[in-house]
Design a protein around this motif. Structure first.
Motif, PDB file in Angstrom:
ATOM      1  N   TYR A  87      13.590   4.366  -3.242  1.00  0.00           N
ATOM      2  CA  TYR A  87      14.280   4.729  -4.481  1.00  0.00           C
ATOM      3  C   TYR A  87      13.318   4.684  -5.678  1.00  0.00           C
ATOM      4  O   TYR A  87      13.342   5.566  -6.541  1.00  0.00           O
ATOM      5  N   GLU A  88      12.491   3.664  -5.703  1.00  0.00           N
ATOM      6  CA  GLU A  88      11.605   3.464  -6.837  1.00  0.00           C
ATOM      7  C   GLU A  88      10.436   4.449  -6.845  1.00  0.00           C
ATOM      8  O   GLU A  88      10.047   4.944  -7.900  1.00  0.00           O
TER       9      GLU A  88
ATOM     10  N   GLU B  14       7.223   4.172 -10.027  1.00  0.00           N
ATOM     11  CA  GLU B  14       6.052   3.601  -9.371  1.00  0.00           C
ATOM     12  C   GLU B  14       5.473   4.619  -8.386  1.00  0.00           C
ATOM     13  O   GLU B  14       6.211   5.443  -7.818  1.00  0.00           O
ATOM     14  N   SER B  15       4.175   4.561  -8.172  1.00  0.00           N
ATOM     15  CA  SER B  15       3.537   5.456  -7.213  1.00  0.00           C
ATOM     16  C   SER B  15       2.374   4.724  -6.559  1.00  0.00           C
ATOM     17  O   SER B  15       1.262   4.690  -7.084  1.00  0.00           O
ATOM     18  N   ASN B  16       2.659   4.151  -5.395  1.00  0.00           N
ATOM     19  CA  ASN B  16       1.654   3.373  -4.671  1.00  0.00           C
ATOM     20  C   ASN B  16       1.165   4.074  -3.408  1.00  0.00           C
ATOM     21  O   ASN B  16       0.436   3.466  -2.617  1.00  0.00           O
ATOM     22  N   GLN B  17       1.528   5.335  -3.247  1.00  0.00           N
ATOM     23  CA  GLN B  17       1.224   6.010  -1.985  1.00  0.00           C
ATOM     24  C   GLN B  17      -0.272   6.033  -1.704  1.00  0.00           C
ATOM     25  O   GLN B  17      -0.717   5.805  -0.578  1.00  0.00           O
TER      26      GLN B  17
ATOM     27  N   LEU C 197       2.090  -0.178   9.167  1.00  0.00           N
ATOM     28  CA  LEU C 197       2.478  -0.942   7.976  1.00  0.00           C
ATOM     29  C   LEU C 197       2.905  -0.003   6.851  1.00  0.00           C
ATOM     30  O   LEU C 197       3.845  -0.290   6.104  1.00  0.00           O
ATOM     31  N   ALA C 198       2.204   1.118   6.741  1.00  0.00           N
ATOM     32  CA  ALA C 198       2.557   2.081   5.696  1.00  0.00           C
ATOM     33  C   ALA C 198       3.947   2.670   5.944  1.00  0.00           C
ATOM     34  O   ALA C 198       4.762   2.809   5.013  1.00  0.00           O
ATOM     35  N   GLU C 199       4.230   3.003   7.215  1.00  0.00           N
ATOM     36  CA  GLU C 199       5.546   3.559   7.535  1.00  0.00           C
ATOM     37  C   GLU C 199       6.643   2.533   7.274  1.00  0.00           C
ATOM     38  O   GLU C 199       7.724   2.858   6.764  1.00  0.00           O
ATOM     39  N   ALA C 200       6.380   1.291   7.605  1.00  0.00           N
ATOM     40  CA  ALA C 200       7.369   0.236   7.364  1.00  0.00           C
ATOM     41  C   ALA C 200       7.609   0.032   5.871  1.00  0.00           C
ATOM     42  O   ALA C 200       8.742  -0.225   5.446  1.00  0.00           O
ATOM     43  N   TYR C 201       6.553   0.160   5.095  1.00  0.00           N
ATOM     44  CA  TYR C 201       6.684  -0.003   3.634  1.00  0.00           C
ATOM     45  C   TYR C 201       7.680   1.002   3.078  1.00  0.00           C
ATOM     46  O   TYR C 201       8.554   0.661   2.273  1.00  0.00           O
TER      47      TYR C 201
END
Length: 435
Positions: free
Chosen positions: A353-354, A328-331, A341-345
């Motif tokens: 890992y994914e 997966e690549s949601n960056q 929120l991004a850092e927490a994600y």
């Protein structure tokens, strides 16, 4: 008109059940050939490899073929024009139907009603509903049928079927296959024997149930090019692919077909298309994309790609398993969030890992696998299975129902192309859906 041309047959669909001749283990299996064209001659050589077989008869509308088939059998095969002389012989156990497609229905039903075990070249039928008569005749007379599309008897396709059943490639959602040619012979423009004439060719016998026409060597020797006798590319080539799909996926039949095509290159030699794209939908939850052209040979009879969520099987002269290695690549999406929120994600270990394989511990993942076939080919296995069914009443992998479904897929492609519409299947009735 020849006696076998358009006359009412003495052996018909409603005949009483026949009693197949029982073959003792010590006896030869006697075989007659109905139709003696190029494919039949190849099958003669294939059947000759089995010492338990004796080819004792053949019929055809061209005398030159009968002369050659008699030579191939060392003079043993008696030759005829009328196929009914073959199926009327009590000493013949089985027949091979290798006549043009428009004759398959009549030849098959009459042979089965005469109690003959029957090997029918593909496609089993010239029209969809003909298959129902052949199925009924097989059931009524308790004889063996093997349709001559031998792919399911190949060791690689059997391995592919096993891997799919084991879940090796996950959920299959798409299959792709193509059949491309770029030669005159590949487009069925075969050489015509110099002695072809009304004296050597029984034209009325060839026409049989087809529309009346004046003598045409082109139509006789290149019959696959004409709708009167053949379904063209779909029934000659795609039918093999449909047979393979049904076997490897362990499914009976597509539920709908949509096709487009046309006659773009070989316009002077035929009335069937030379380029077709077809999409087939299956109720088990996958699609098939089929394409072919007689204007380019790239890919040839290309490998079938069976595409699953965990990997792909590439089935051709070898069988390859190509694993799906995905991350997966949601960056790019997450970076549009507020920074906190991004850092927490990405602090979530499961997310890291994914989506960030570089942060994992070093390891090795399995890669491609390749399988090669060895030993006898699929045609030999296909024939051996038919001979076992003749002698012992055992199962054949491609009986009349299997052959009916494969041929019907090809017919649906042609019907969709002609109608420019989706064609649907009635699974309960084993025929085209109404409307």
């Amino acid at each position: 008109m020849s006696a076998a041309g358009g006359a009412v047959l003495s052996l018909g669909v409603e005949s009483a059940p026949a009693q197949p001749r029982r073959v003792a283990p010590s006896d030869k299996i006697t075989v007659g050939f109905i139709g003696a064209g190029a494919r039949a001659h190849g099958l003669v050589e294939a059947f000759k490899l089995f010492p338990e077989v004796e080819i004792v008869a053949a019929c055809d509308a061209y005398t030159g073929r009968l002369e050659r088939i008699k030579a191939r059998t060392g003079g043993r095969a008696e030759t005829y024009a009328d196929y009914r002389e073959i199926i009327g012989r009590a000493d013949i156990d089985a027949v091979v139907i290798s006549s043009p497609d428009h004759w398959h229905h009549r030849h098959a039903v009459d042979s089965l009603n005469a109690g003959k075990h029957t090997y029918i070249e593909k496609p089993m039928t010239w029209a969809v509903d003909e298959g129902l008569d052949i199925i009924a005749a097989q059931e009524r007379n308790s004889v063996a049928v093997q349709v001559g599309s031998p792919n399911p008897s190949g060791i690689l396709i059997q391995k592919a079927r096993q891997l799919i059943k084991e879940g090796k490639i996950g959920q299959v959602t798409m299959l792709r296959a193509s059949v491309n040619r770029n030669t005159a012979s590949g487009a069925w423009i075969y050489p015509i024997p110099p002695d072809a004439s009304p004296e050597t060719v029984d034209w009325d016998l060839f026409l049989g149930p087809a529309p009346r026409r004046t003598f045409s060597p082109e139509r006789f020797f290149r019959w696959r090019c004409y709708k009167d006798y053949s379904g063209g590319m779909a029934t000659d080539l795609y039918v093999h692919v449909c047979t393979s799909i049904h076997y490897v996926m362990d499914v009976p039949m597509s539920e709908s077909v949509m096709a487009m095509g046309g006659l773009y290159r070989w316009k002077e030699s035929r009335d069937v298309p030379d380029t077709i794209n077809a999409s087939l939908k299956y109720p088990e939850g996958f699609l098939v994309s089929l394409s072919g052209t007689f204007g380019n040979q790239r890919g040839g009879a290309g490998p079938m790609r069976i595409m699953g969520t965990e990997g792909t099987l590439v089935l051709g002269s070898t069988l390859r398993f190509i694993p799906e290695i995905v991350n997966e690549s949601n960056q790019w999406v997450v970076e549009s969030w507020p920074e906190a929120l991004a850092e927490a994600y990405y602090r979530d270990p499961a997310i890291r890992y994914e989506e960030m394989p570089g942060t994992r511990s070093a390891g090795v993942v399995s890669g491609e696998e390749q399988y090669r076939a060895e030993g006898e080919g699929s045609l030999a296995v296909h024939i051996r299975e038919f001979l076992a069914a003749v002698r012992d009443g055992t199962h054949t992998v491609e009986d009349s129902m299997v052959g009916h479904h494969a041929a019907a897929c090809a017919h649906m492609i042609n019907l969709s192309l002609d109608r420019e519409a989706v064609v649907r299947w009635d699974a309960a009735r084993h025929t085209l859906a109404a409307g």
